[in-house]
Design a protein around this motif. Structure first.
Motif, PDB file in Angstrom:
ATOM      1  N   THR A   1      21.273  31.655 -24.099  1.00 16.20           N
ATOM      2  CA  THR A   1      20.333  30.597 -23.726  1.00 16.20           C
ATOM      3  C   THR A   1      20.461  29.415 -24.688  1.00 16.20           C
ATOM      4  OG1 THR A   1      18.900  32.480 -23.358  1.00 16.20           O
ATOM      5  CG2 THR A   1      17.964  30.321 -22.940  1.00 16.20           C
ATOM      6  N   GLU A   2      20.547  29.738 -25.988  1.00 17.64           N
ATOM      7  CA  GLU A   2      20.643  28.662 -26.976  1.00 17.64           C
ATOM      8  C   GLU A   2      21.888  27.818 -26.758  1.00 17.64           C
ATOM      9  OE1 GLU A   2      19.888  29.073 -31.222  1.00 17.64           O
ATOM     10  OE2 GLU A   2      19.037  31.032 -30.773  1.00 17.64           O
ATOM     11  N   ARG A   3      23.012  28.508 -26.484  1.00 15.44           N
ATOM     12  CA  ARG A   3      24.261  27.776 -26.273  1.00 15.44           C
ATOM     13  C   ARG A   3      24.129  26.841 -25.078  1.00 15.44           C
ATOM     14  NH1 ARG A   3      28.343  32.723 -27.390  1.00 15.44           N
ATOM     15  NH2 ARG A   3      28.561  32.337 -29.615  1.00 15.44           N
ATOM     16  N   THR A   4      23.599  27.384 -23.966  1.00 13.02           N
ATOM     17  CA  THR A   4      23.474  26.562 -22.759  1.00 13.02           C
ATOM     18  C   THR A   4      22.571  25.369 -23.032  1.00 13.02           C
ATOM     19  OG1 THR A   4      23.420  28.719 -21.726  1.00 13.02           O
ATOM     20  CG2 THR A   4      23.197  26.816 -20.283  1.00 13.02           C
ATOM     21  N   LEU A   5      21.425  25.648 -23.669  1.00 15.70           N
ATOM     22  CA  LEU A   5      20.473  24.576 -23.969  1.00 15.70           C
ATOM     23  C   LEU A   5      21.125  23.471 -24.787  1.00 15.70           C
ATOM     24  CD1 LEU A   5      17.105  26.213 -24.950  1.00 15.70           C
ATOM     25  CD2 LEU A   5      17.426  24.228 -23.474  1.00 15.70           C
ATOM     26  N   SER A   6      21.859  23.886 -25.820  1.00 17.91           N
ATOM     27  CA  SER A   6      22.477  22.886 -26.695  1.00 17.91           C
ATOM     28  C   SER A   6      23.505  22.071 -25.949  1.00 17.91           C
ATOM     29  CB  SER A   6      23.138  23.554 -27.894  1.00 17.91           C
ATOM     30  OG  SER A   6      22.197  23.738 -28.886  1.00 17.91           O
ATOM     31  N   LEU A   7      24.296  22.755 -25.104  1.00 21.83           N
ATOM     32  CA  LEU A   7      25.301  22.014 -24.337  1.00 21.83           C
ATOM     33  C   LEU A   7      24.634  20.970 -23.461  1.00 21.83           C
ATOM     34  CD1 LEU A   7      27.943  24.670 -23.287  1.00 21.83           C
ATOM     35  CD2 LEU A   7      28.291  22.630 -24.663  1.00 21.83           C
ATOM     36  N   ILE A   8      23.526  21.374 -22.804  1.00 21.57           N
ATOM     37  CA  ILE A   8      22.807  20.418 -21.948  1.00 21.57           C
ATOM     38  C   ILE A   8      22.252  19.286 -22.808  1.00 21.57           C
ATOM     39  CG2 ILE A   8      20.831  20.122 -20.407  1.00 21.57           C
ATOM     40  CD1 ILE A   8      21.221  23.075 -19.627  1.00 21.57           C
ATOM     41  N   GLY A   9      21.615  19.655 -23.925  1.00 18.97           N
ATOM     42  CA  GLY A   9      20.984  18.652 -24.779  1.00 18.97           C
ATOM     43  C   GLY A   9      21.977  17.638 -25.303  1.00 18.97           C
ATOM     44  N   VAL A  10      23.130  18.124 -25.815  1.00 22.68           N
ATOM     45  CA  VAL A  10      24.097  17.196 -26.403  1.00 22.68           C
ATOM     46  C   VAL A  10      24.751  16.358 -25.317  1.00 22.68           C
ATOM     47  CG1 VAL A  10      26.075  16.998 -27.917  1.00 22.68           C
ATOM     48  CG2 VAL A  10      24.448  18.797 -28.293  1.00 22.68           C
ATOM     49  N   SER A  11      24.957  16.949 -24.122  1.00 27.14           N
ATOM     50  CA  SER A  11      25.494  16.137 -23.024  1.00 27.14           C
ATOM     51  C   SER A  11      24.518  15.019 -22.686  1.00 27.14           C
ATOM     52  CB  SER A  11      25.731  16.992 -21.780  1.00 27.14           C
ATOM     53  OG  SER A  11      26.494  18.113 -22.101  1.00 27.14           O
ATOM     54  N   ALA A  12      23.216  15.354 -22.650  1.00 28.61           N
ATOM     55  CA  ALA A  12      22.209  14.332 -22.362  1.00 28.61           C
ATOM     56  C   ALA A  12      22.241  13.250 -23.433  1.00 28.61           C
ATOM     57  CB  ALA A  12      20.831  14.966 -22.281  1.00 28.61           C
ATOM     58  N   LEU A  13      22.415  13.688 -24.697  1.00 28.18           N
ATOM     59  CA  LEU A  13      22.495  12.713 -25.792  1.00 28.18           C
ATOM     60  C   LEU A  13      23.657  11.751 -25.571  1.00 28.18           C
ATOM     61  CD1 LEU A  13      21.724  11.693 -28.638  1.00 28.18           C
ATOM     62  CD2 LEU A  13      23.233  13.428 -29.568  1.00 28.18           C
ATOM     63  N   LEU A  14      24.804  12.328 -25.182  1.00 27.81           N
ATOM     64  CA  LEU A  14      25.964  11.476 -24.940  1.00 27.81           C
ATOM     65  C   LEU A  14      25.679  10.501 -23.799  1.00 27.81           C
ATOM     66  CD1 LEU A  14      28.863  10.712 -25.546  1.00 27.81           C
ATOM     67  CD2 LEU A  14      29.624  12.521 -24.052  1.00 27.81           C
ATOM     68  N   GLY A  15      25.021  10.997 -22.735  1.00 26.94           N
ATOM     69  CA  GLY A  15      24.690  10.135 -21.607  1.00 26.94           C
ATOM     70  C   GLY A  15      23.810   8.972 -22.031  1.00 26.94           C
ATOM     71  N   VAL A  16      22.767   9.299 -22.794  1.00 31.21           N
ATOM     72  CA  VAL A  16      21.853   8.258 -23.263  1.00 31.21           C
ATOM     73  C   VAL A  16      22.585   7.272 -24.171  1.00 31.21           C
ATOM     74  CG1 VAL A  16      19.850   7.845 -24.704  1.00 31.21           C
ATOM     75  CG2 VAL A  16      19.798   9.657 -23.037  1.00 31.21           C
ATOM     76  N   ALA A  17      23.493   7.817 -25.006  1.00 31.86           N
ATOM     77  CA  ALA A  17      24.237   6.945 -25.922  1.00 31.86           C
ATOM     78  C   ALA A  17      25.094   5.967 -25.137  1.00 31.86           C
ATOM     79  CB  ALA A  17      25.102   7.783 -26.857  1.00 31.86           C
ATOM     80  N   VAL A  18      25.724   6.457 -24.073  1.00 35.15           N
ATOM     81  CA  VAL A  18      26.528   5.565 -23.235  1.00 35.15           C
ATOM     82  C   VAL A  18      25.637   4.495 -22.621  1.00 35.15           C
ATOM     83  CG1 VAL A  18      27.915   5.425 -21.137  1.00 35.15           C
ATOM     84  CG2 VAL A  18      28.291   7.279 -22.749  1.00 35.15           C
ATOM     85  N   ALA A  19      24.467   4.909 -22.104  1.00 31.85           N
ATOM     86  CA  ALA A  19      23.548   3.949 -21.496  1.00 31.85           C
ATOM     87  C   ALA A  19      23.105   2.896 -22.511  1.00 31.85           C
ATOM     88  CB  ALA A  19      22.345   4.689 -20.923  1.00 31.85           C
ATOM     89  N   LEU A  20      22.797   3.366 -23.723  1.00 34.39           N
ATOM     90  CA  LEU A  20      22.361   2.430 -24.775  1.00 34.39           C
ATOM     91  C   LEU A  20      23.467   1.439 -25.108  1.00 34.39           C
ATOM     92  CD1 LEU A  20      20.194   1.734 -26.974  1.00 34.39           C
ATOM     93  CD2 LEU A  20      21.400   3.296 -28.476  1.00 34.39           C
ATOM     94  N   PHE A  21      24.695   1.977 -25.223  1.00 34.05           N
ATOM     95  CA  PHE A  21      25.824   1.118 -25.554  1.00 34.05           C
ATOM     96  C   PHE A  21      26.013   0.050 -24.474  1.00 34.05           C
ATOM     97  CE2 PHE A  21      30.354   0.157 -25.061  1.00 34.05           C
ATOM     98  CZ  PHE A  21      30.601  -0.413 -26.293  1.00 34.05           C
ATOM     99  N   LEU A  22      25.957   0.484 -23.192  1.00 30.15           N
ATOM    100  CA  LEU A  22      26.175  -0.480 -22.103  1.00 30.15           C
ATOM    101  C   LEU A  22      25.080  -1.532 -22.086  1.00 30.15           C
ATOM    102  CD1 LEU A  22      27.444   1.850 -19.257  1.00 30.15           C
ATOM    103  CD2 LEU A  22      28.733   0.216 -20.638  1.00 30.15           C
ATOM    104  N   GLU A  23      23.848  -1.067 -22.335  1.00 24.19           N
ATOM    105  CA  GLU A  23      22.718  -2.000 -22.339  1.00 24.19           C
ATOM    106  C   GLU A  23      22.914  -3.088 -23.399  1.00 24.19           C
ATOM    107  OE1 GLU A  23      19.798  -1.613 -20.491  1.00 24.19           O
ATOM    108  OE2 GLU A  23      18.631  -3.206 -21.460  1.00 24.19           O
ATOM    109  N   VAL A  24      23.305  -2.651 -24.607  1.00 21.02           N
ATOM    110  CA  VAL A  24      23.486  -3.626 -25.687  1.00 21.02           C
ATOM    111  C   VAL A  24      24.702  -4.506 -25.419  1.00 21.02           C
ATOM    112  CG1 VAL A  24      23.875  -3.913 -28.154  1.00 21.02           C
ATOM    113  CG2 VAL A  24      22.399  -2.108 -27.355  1.00 21.02           C
ATOM    114  N   TRP A  25      25.788  -3.890 -24.935  1.00 16.52           N
ATOM    115  CA  TRP A  25      27.028  -4.617 -24.712  1.00 16.52           C
ATOM    116  C   TRP A  25      26.862  -5.659 -23.611  1.00 16.52           C
ATOM    117  CZ3 TRP A  25      31.255  -6.439 -26.451  1.00 16.52           C
ATOM    118  CH2 TRP A  25      32.341  -6.735 -25.628  1.00 16.52           C
ATOM    119  N   ASN A  26      26.163  -5.275 -22.518  1.00 15.32           N
ATOM    120  CA  ASN A  26      25.999  -6.211 -21.411  1.00 15.32           C
ATOM    121  C   ASN A  26      25.049  -7.350 -21.750  1.00 15.32           C
ATOM    122  OD1 ASN A  26      27.771  -4.844 -19.801  1.00 15.32           O
ATOM    123  ND2 ASN A  26      26.203  -3.495 -18.959  1.00 15.32           N
ATOM    124  N   GLY A  27      24.247  -7.144 -22.785  1.00 17.30           N
ATOM    125  CA  GLY A  27      23.290  -8.189 -23.152  1.00 17.30           C
ATOM    126  C   GLY A  27      23.925  -9.398 -23.814  1.00 17.30           C
ATOM    127  N   GLY A  28      25.204  -9.298 -24.154  1.00 17.94           N
ATOM    128  CA  GLY A  28      25.867 -10.456 -24.762  1.00 17.94           C
ATOM    129  C   GLY A  28      25.794 -10.441 -26.272  1.00 17.94           C
TER     130      GLY A  28
END
Lengths: 120, 512
Positions: free
Chosen positions: B28-55
Motif C-alpha cells: 500500500t505504501e509503495r502504491t501510495l507513494s508512486l501516486i503521490g510523487v506522480s501527482a507532484l510531478l504533474g503539479v510541477a509541470v502545471a506550475l512550470f507551464l503557468e510561470v513560463w506562459n506568463g512571460g
C-alpha cells in the motif's frame, strides 16, 4: 544589558566551538547544544532588549504608537528551540546506535573504519 | 492568489501522512507513494507551464493567511523556482520507481516512504518560499528526513556516515540561524524581497556590515552545497545508504544549497559584487571544481567517485553565479549556464548513482576491482552508463556539453580566461574518472578477487530487472533530449536568469 548579553553570547559560541574541536563525540554534542543556545540568545539580543509595553493595539486606536516590545524574535527563538531540541534528541540516539554498531569514542576512530577503501 | 503554488508542498505532505497510517503495509505504501510523487510531478509541470506562459515578468506569489508582505510569510515562484520544483518531481518519481525494488522490506517497514515524501515536501518548500526564516524551517524539515533516511537500516558504516552528516549540518543550521538573527537586527525584516530593499539602504552607509552578513550566509549554504573548503562530509556519507536514497540526495539535496546561494546572491547581497562574486565565489568555485575532481581520482569505489564528482560539479554551478556579476556588466548567459548545469547534473548524477546500484546488485560489490566484464553480460546497461558518463564529462551532443559550453562562452565574453581554463581542465579529469569506471566495471574482464556472489547474482526476476532499468533508461533519454533540443532549454534558462538578475521584478511581484 545588551553589553552583558553580548559577552554571554560570545562565551557560548567560543565554548561551543572549543568543545566541538575536541576529539570526543560526547563533547561534540554538548558543543552543538551550546552553539545553538548562543544563536538563540543572539536573536533575542539583536531584536532589541527592552521592557516596553506589549504590542497590543489599544481598543480606541487602529495602530501601535510609542515604544513597544517586538514579539517576533521570541517567535523565531521558540521555533528554533523546538527544532533544535528534536534534532539534538535524534543526534543522541544516533550516537548511541552508532556506538552499538561500531564502538568508538572519537570521530577519528569512525574515520578509520569507514575510510578504509579496501573493505567491501 | 493561486493554489498551484502550495500544491507541491501539500501533496508530498498528505502522501507522507497517509503513508504513516499504513505503517508496515508495504505494498500500500509503495502504491501510495508512486501516486503521490506522480501527482507532484504533474503539479510541477502545471506550475512550470503557468510561470513560463506568463512571460518574462511573471512571478506567482501567495501570501499565507492573506497577510500582506512583508508581514506574513510569502511563497513565490519565479521561473527558476518552477524549474527546480519540476526537477524535484522528476528525480523524485524516478527514484521512487527504482526504490520499489531496491529498498528492502525492512527499510520500508521502518518508514522509508513517509520519510521520502517529507523530504520532497521540505525540498519543494525551500524552492518556493520567499521568506528567510521560512527557508530555515524548510531546511530543517528536509534535513531531519534526510538524517533518518541516511541512517535507516542501522548498518555500521551507514551510521558512521550519518553521524558526520548530522553534525556538519547542525553546525551549518546554527550558522544560518545566527545569520538570520543578524539579518533581522540589521534589516528589520525576514522577507527576502523586503530584505533586498532594506539592505540596499543599509549598504550605502555600512557596506562592511552587509558583506559580513553575506559571508555568514555563504558559509551556511556552502556547507549544504558541499563547496570547497566545506565539502568533506559529502564523500564521507553519500555512498553508505541504499542507492535510491543516494541518488535522491545527489540529485536534489546539494541543489537546495546551490539554489539558496543563487537566490541570496542575486536578490539580497548584490551591493558589492566585486568582492562577494568576483573574489570569494569565483575562487571558491574554481577550487571546488579542481579539488573535487582530484578527490575522485584516488577513489576506487563507484559511489565514492560519484560523490566526489558531485563536489566538483557544484563548482561549475557556482561558477556561473560568480561570473554573472564579475564583469563590468551583468552577464545573464553565465547564470543561464548555471541553471542548465543544475538541470543537467540532477538528471545525470542521479542516473549514475542508480546505475551504480544495478552494478552492485549484479556483481555483489561496487568496488572497481571486484567488478568487471559487464559489457559482455549486460551490454544494454553498459550503453546506458556510457551515455550518462559521457554526458557528465561534457561530450557533445549530450546535455553536459551545452551546460559547459554556455559557461565557457560566458566566461570568455568577460575575459575571465583563467577560470575557463580551470573548468576545461576539470572536464578532462572528469573524463578520466568516467573512463576508469568504464574500463574497470564494464570493459575489462574481471580480475583478482571478486565478491562471493559475483557470477551467480542474487535471484532476480525479469520484472525486478526492468523496474531497475526503466528509470535509468528514462533519465538517459532525458539527457539525450536535453542535448538534442538544447535551444529551447537555453531559452528557458536565459529567461529564468534574466528574471533572477533583475531583482526589481521579484520585489514588485512580492510587494506590489
Amino acid at each position: 544589558m545588551e553589553f552583558l548579553l553580548a559577552i554571554v553570547i560570545g562565551v557560548l559560541y567560543a565554548s561551543g566551538l572549543y568543545l566541538m574541536m575536541q576529539q570526543s563525540i560526547v563533547k561534540l554534542v554538548i558543543g552543538l547544544g551550546l552553539l545553538g543556545h548562543g544563536a538563540h540568545l543572539l536573536i533575542f539580543t539583536i531584536g532589541r532588549v527592552n521592557r516596553d509595553v506589549a504590542p497590543i493595539i489599544p481598543a480606541d486606536s487602529k495602530y501601535l504608537t510609542g515604544a513597544f516590545a517586538d514579539p517576533l524574535p521570541q517567535a523565531l527563538i521558540l521555533t528554533a528551540i523546538v527544532i533544535g531540541f528534536g534534532v539534538l534528541a535524534f543526534t543522541l540516539v544516533l550516537i548511541r546506535e552508532t556506538n552499538r554498531a561500531a564502538p568508538a569514542i572519537t570521530i577519528a576512530q569512525h574515520e578509520q573504519d569507514s575510510g578504509d577503501v579496501s573493505r567491501t | 492568489m493561486t493554489y498551484l503554488l502550495i500544491l507541491p508542498i501539500l501533496i508530498p505532505m498528505l502522501t507522507g501522512v497517509v503513508s504513516l497510517v499504513f505503517w508496515t503495509r508495504i505494498r500500500t505504501e509503495r502504491t501510495l507513494s508512486l501516486i503521490g510523487v506522480s501527482a507532484l510531478l504533474g503539479v510541477a509541470v502545471a506550475l512550470f507551464l503557468e510561470v513560463w506562459n506568463g512571460g518574462d515578468a511573471q512571478i506567482l506569489t501567495m501570501q499565507m493567511g492573506d497577510w500582506p508582505a512583508p508581514f506574513g510569510i510569502t511563497f513565490a515562484a519565479d521561473l527558476f523556482s518552477a524549474i527546480m520544483v519540476l526537477l524535484t518531481g522528476t528525480i523524485g518519481l524516478m527514484t521512487t520507481i527504482y526504490s520499489t525494488v531496491n529498498i528492502d522490506r525492512q527499510r520500508v517497514a521502518h518508514g522509508y516512504y513517509p520519510l521520502v515524501n517529507f523530504l520532497l515536501m521540505g525540498i519543494c518548500g525551500a524552492f518556493l518560499t520567499g521568506d528567510m526564516f521560512n527557508l530555515y524551517v524548510w531546511f530543517e524539515v528536509l534535513l531531519i528526513s534526510s538524517f533518518v533516511l541516511l541512517g535507516l537500516g542501522v548498518e555500521a558504516d551507514q551510521l558512521q556516515g550519518t553521524l558526520k552528516y548530522v553534525v556538519i549540518n547542525l553546525v551549518s543550521s546554527t550558522i544560518f540561524l545566527s545569520g538570520l538573527g543578524i539579518l533581522y537586527g540589521v534589516a528589520g525584516t525576514l522577507n527576502m524581497a523586503d530584505a533586498a530593499v532594506q539592505l540596499a539602504e543599509v549598504a550605502q552607509t555600512r557596506p562592511g556590515l552587509v558583506t559580513t552578513l553575506a559571508m555568514i550566509f555563504l558559509v551556511a549554504f556552502a556547507i549544504k552545497a558541499a563547496m570547497f573548503p566545506l565539502f568533506f562530509w559529502m564523500p564521507a556519507s553519500y555512498h553508505t545508504p541504499p542507492v535510491s536514497i543516494s541518488a535522491l540526495f545527489a540529485g536534489l539535496l546539494t541543489k537546495v544549497g546551490v539554489y539558496s546561494l543563487i537566490r541570496i546572491f542575486t536578490l539580497i547581497f548584490v551591493h558589492d559584487a566585486a568582492y562577494t562574486h568576483r573574489t570569494v565565489l569565483l575562487w571558491m568555485a574554481g577550487l571546488t571544481m579542481v579539488i573535487g575532481v582530484f578527490g575522485a581520482m584516488s577513489q576506487m569505489e563507484m559511489r565514492r567517485i560519484l560523490a566526489f564528482h558531485s563536489v566538483s560539479q557544484v563548482g561549475y554551478m557556482v561558477l556561473g553565479l560568480a561570473l554573472a556579476m564579475s564583469g563590468a556588466e551583468i552577464v545573464p548567459l553565465a547564470l543561464a549556464g548555471t541553471i542548465i548545469y543544475i538541470i543537467h547534473h540532477s538528471v545525470v548524477k542521479s542516473n549514475l548513482f542508480l546505475i551504480s546500484g544495478v552494478v552492485r546488485w549484479l556483481r555483489g560489490s561496487a568496488y572497481l576491482k571486484k567488478t568487471g566484464g559487464l559489457i559482455t553480460t549486460r551490454p544494454y546497461l553498459s550503453v546506458l552508463f556510457f551515455i550518462a558518463a559521457m554526458s557528465l564529462a561534457g561530450l557533445p551532443p549530450l546535455s553536459g556539453f551545452w551546460a559547459k559550453l554556455t559557461l565557457v562562452q560566458a566566461g570568455l565574453s568577460i575575459g575571465h580566461s583563467w577560470i575557463v581554463a580551470v573548468a576545461l581542465f576539470t572536464g578532462v579529469w572528469t573524463m578520466y574518472s568516467m573512463t576508469k569506471i568504464w574500463s574497470y566495471v564494464f570493459w575489462n574482464k574481471p580480475k583478482g578477487e571478486t565478491s562471493p556472489n559475483f557470477e551467480k547474482p542474487i535471484d532476480y526476476s525479469f520484472f525486478e530487472l526492468s523496474v531497475h532499468i526503466a528509470p535509468i533508461l528514462l533519465l538517459v533519454v532525458a539527457t539525450v533530449l536535453l542535448g538534442l533540443f538544447a535551444e529551447p532549454v537555453i531559452a528557458v534558462a536565459l529567461t529564468a536568469a534574466n528574471q533572477l538578475l533583475e531583482p526589481s521584478i521579484y520585489i514588485k511581484a512580492v510587494m506590489p
